[in-house]
Scaffold this motif. Sequence first.
Motif, short mmCIF file in Angstrom:
data_model
loop_
_atom_site.label_atom_id
_atom_site.label_comp_id
_atom_site.label_asym_id
_atom_site.label_seq_id
_atom_site.Cartn_x
_atom_site.Cartn_y
_atom_site.Cartn_z
N THR A 1 0.80 -1.23 0.00
CA THR A 1 0.00 0.00 0.00
C THR A 1 0.84 1.28 0.00
OG1 THR A 1 -0.14 0.12 2.42
CG2 THR A 1 -1.80 -1.21 1.29
N GLY A 2 2.16 1.17 0.08
CA GLY A 2 2.99 2.36 0.18
C GLY A 2 3.43 2.89 -1.17
N SER A 3 4.30 3.88 -1.12
CA SER A 3 4.83 4.52 -2.32
C SER A 3 5.71 3.56 -3.11
CB SER A 3 5.65 5.75 -1.93
OG SER A 3 6.38 6.25 -3.04
N ARG A 4 5.63 3.65 -4.42
CA ARG A 4 6.44 2.78 -5.28
C ARG A 4 7.92 3.02 -5.06
NH1 ARG A 4 5.05 3.54 -11.32
NH2 ARG A 4 6.82 2.10 -11.43
N TRP A 5 8.31 4.26 -4.74
CA TRP A 5 9.72 4.60 -4.58
C TRP A 5 10.32 3.91 -3.35
CZ3 TRP A 5 11.51 6.55 -8.82
CH2 TRP A 5 10.68 7.32 -9.63
N VAL A 6 9.47 3.53 -2.45
CA VAL A 6 9.93 2.78 -1.27
C VAL A 6 9.67 1.29 -1.46
CG1 VAL A 6 9.69 2.49 1.22
CG2 VAL A 6 9.47 4.76 0.21
N ALA A 7 8.54 0.95 -2.05
CA ALA A 7 8.14 -0.46 -2.19
C ALA A 7 9.08 -1.23 -3.10
CB ALA A 7 6.70 -0.53 -2.72
N ILE A 8 9.51 -0.62 -4.21
CA ILE A 8 10.35 -1.34 -5.17
C ILE A 8 11.73 -1.68 -4.59
CG2 ILE A 8 11.55 -1.15 -7.39
CD1 ILE A 8 9.10 0.32 -8.46
N PRO A 9 12.47 -0.71 -4.00
CA PRO A 9 13.74 -1.10 -3.37
C PRO A 9 13.57 -2.11 -2.25
CG PRO A 9 13.61 1.28 -3.64
CD PRO A 9 12.25 0.74 -3.96
N LEU A 10 12.47 -1.97 -1.50
CA LEU A 10 12.21 -2.92 -0.41
C LEU A 10 11.95 -4.31 -0.97
CD1 LEU A 10 12.04 -2.90 2.64
CD2 LEU A 10 9.60 -2.44 2.47
N ALA A 11 11.23 -4.39 -2.09
CA ALA A 11 10.98 -5.69 -2.73
C ALA A 11 12.28 -6.33 -3.20
CB ALA A 11 10.02 -5.52 -3.90
N ILE A 12 13.18 -5.53 -3.74
CA ILE A 12 14.48 -6.05 -4.19
C ILE A 12 15.27 -6.59 -3.00
CG2 ILE A 12 16.70 -5.42 -5.22
CD1 ILE A 12 15.16 -3.37 -6.92
N LEU A 13 15.27 -5.83 -1.89
CA LEU A 13 16.00 -6.26 -0.70
C LEU A 13 15.42 -7.54 -0.12
CD1 LEU A 13 18.11 -5.72 1.49
CD2 LEU A 13 16.42 -4.29 2.66
N VAL A 14 14.09 -7.61 -0.02
CA VAL A 14 13.44 -8.79 0.54
C VAL A 14 13.74 -10.02 -0.30
CG1 VAL A 14 11.19 -9.89 0.91
CG2 VAL A 14 11.61 -7.59 1.77
N ASN A 15 13.63 -9.90 -1.60
CA ASN A 15 13.87 -11.05 -2.47
C ASN A 15 15.34 -11.45 -2.48
OD1 ASN A 15 11.29 -11.88 -3.94
ND2 ASN A 15 11.24 -9.67 -4.18
N ALA A 16 16.24 -10.49 -2.34
CA ALA A 16 17.66 -10.82 -2.26
C ALA A 16 17.93 -11.66 -1.01
CB ALA A 16 18.50 -9.55 -2.25
N ILE A 17 17.33 -11.26 0.11
CA ILE A 17 17.52 -12.01 1.36
C ILE A 17 16.91 -13.41 1.24
CG2 ILE A 17 16.88 -12.10 3.81
CD1 ILE A 17 17.01 -9.04 3.82
N ARG A 18 15.74 -13.50 0.63
CA ARG A 18 15.07 -14.80 0.48
C ARG A 18 15.87 -15.75 -0.39
NH1 ARG A 18 10.22 -13.94 -2.43
NH2 ARG A 18 9.63 -16.08 -1.94
#
Length: 222
Positions: A45-62
């Motif tokens: 539900t947040g801003s794309r500018w925050v959600a996209i880097p966060l998605a990259i970080l989460v998937n990198a950790i996974r």
Amino acid sequence: MSYHDLFIQYYPSLLQGLWTTLLLSAVTLLIATPLALAIALIRETGSRWVAIPLAILVNAIRLLPALLVLFFVFYATPQLGYRLQPLTAAMIGLSIMGAAYMSEDFRGCIAAIDAGQYKAAKALGLSHLHTLRRIILPQAFPLAIPPYMTRAIIMVKATSLASMVAVADLTAAASRATSITYEPFLFLVFAGLGYLLISGFLALLQSWAEAKIARAYRLAPR
């Protein structure tokens, strides 16, 4: 020496290892759960500018092995000026891994809620925070229980990796006793029973929570 004598001799260290495993499991769940929920809400539900880097970080950790993350937190952070105790390093590493996986579970439950409800809430003049707190999350919560409890059980079992960074948990205590006595059966069975006890409690808690929610929401039993 009989099994009884061996068990009496190593019982204190095994019990201490079980307590360490319980502590590690509880702390990692307490840290990972709110962190995962925050990540899921921002990504969904947040801003794309925050959600996209966060998605990259989460998937990198996974995509990284959990043991590698533990090794990094324990062995690499001293080079950055932070020397952590083994138990603290294990808590941080396992919490990071758990939050990454758990955030995907939460995000899926939030995404399952009809997007039209956001529009309806906005038309009624509800704030974004009020919409999440009063409309979206109460509906997502029942959906989240099965994946959340499953993830919690997986995280409990993953605490056994902490023995690789010098944490004296249940696995470490059983391994040490086995290496000294060359009697793996007794100590590995005890360790297995310890993990079964913790995981079994979580499984029973899941069944209780599902039944309670089914009654509250008047859902038909499966």
